[in-house]
Enzyme design. Structure first.
Site, PDB file in Angstrom:
ATOM      1  CG  ASP A 136      -0.483 -13.782  -3.319  1.00 37.88           C
ATOM      2  OD1 ASP A 136      -1.205 -13.067  -2.605  1.00 37.88           O
ATOM      3  OD2 ASP A 136      -0.644 -15.011  -3.440  1.00 37.88           O
ATOM      4  CG  ASP A 163      -4.972 -14.273  -3.836  1.00 36.58           C
ATOM      5  OD1 ASP A 163      -4.638 -15.423  -4.143  1.00 36.58           O
ATOM      6  OD2 ASP A 163      -4.545 -13.716  -2.815  1.00 36.58           O
ATOM      7  CD  GLU A 167      -9.992   3.209  -4.092  1.00 33.67           C
ATOM      8  OE1 GLU A 167     -11.168   3.363  -4.476  1.00 33.67           O
ATOM      9  OE2 GLU A 167      -9.703   2.587  -3.049  1.00 33.67           O
ATOM     10  CD  GLU A 210     -11.509   3.773  -8.077  1.00 32.07           C
ATOM     11  OE1 GLU A 210     -10.915   4.385  -9.002  1.00 32.07           O
ATOM     12  OE2 GLU A 210     -11.875   4.326  -7.027  1.00 32.07           O
TER      13      GLU A 210
END
Length: 126
Positions: free
Chosen positions: A46, A44, A67, A71
């Protein structure tokens, strides 16, 4: 210069475009495993978001950015945190090792030696 955060050019450009679109006035630092050498391409990412004057970033702007990242074609989790909402102990930990992703001085990173300014960044020694 190799990308210290293990981002392909395509993914870095996509991330920077989303940041410019949703958080144009925010300085963004990368930290954590992708910066400290313990990460890999699937780790991931950060991010800490430092709003103007280090004030809180409005929640709706954070939500819209998060969001948009979900997407997007970015194939790994991006965790974005608002600097103003984090405890001081997190600030100190992040300041030890970070890279500037957007805004600020891209030659500055937390593993650099000389303290500079009131923003807690450190300037790289030649």
């Amino acid at each position: 210069m190799p990308d210290r955060m293990h981002l392909s050019g395509r993914h870095r450009r996509a991330l920077e475009a989303l940041l410019r679109e949703h958080l144009p006035d925010v300085e963004v630092w990368g930290y954590g495993s992708r910066v400290n050498g313990l990460g890999h391409e699937g780790s991931d990412l950060d991010l800490v978001l430092r709003g103007p004057g280090l004030e809180e970033i409005p929640a709706d702007r954070l939500w819209d950015f998060e969001e948009a990242v979900r997407e997007s074609t970015i194939p790994f989790l991006v965790e974005a945190r608002d600097w103003a909402r984090l405890p001081q102990r997190f600030h100190r930990a992040i300041e030890r090792e970070y890279v500037v992703v957007v805004g600020g001085d891209p030659a500055v990173s937390g593993d650099d030696v000389e303290q500079q300014g009131d923003r807690g960044a450190r300037k790289r020694e030649p």
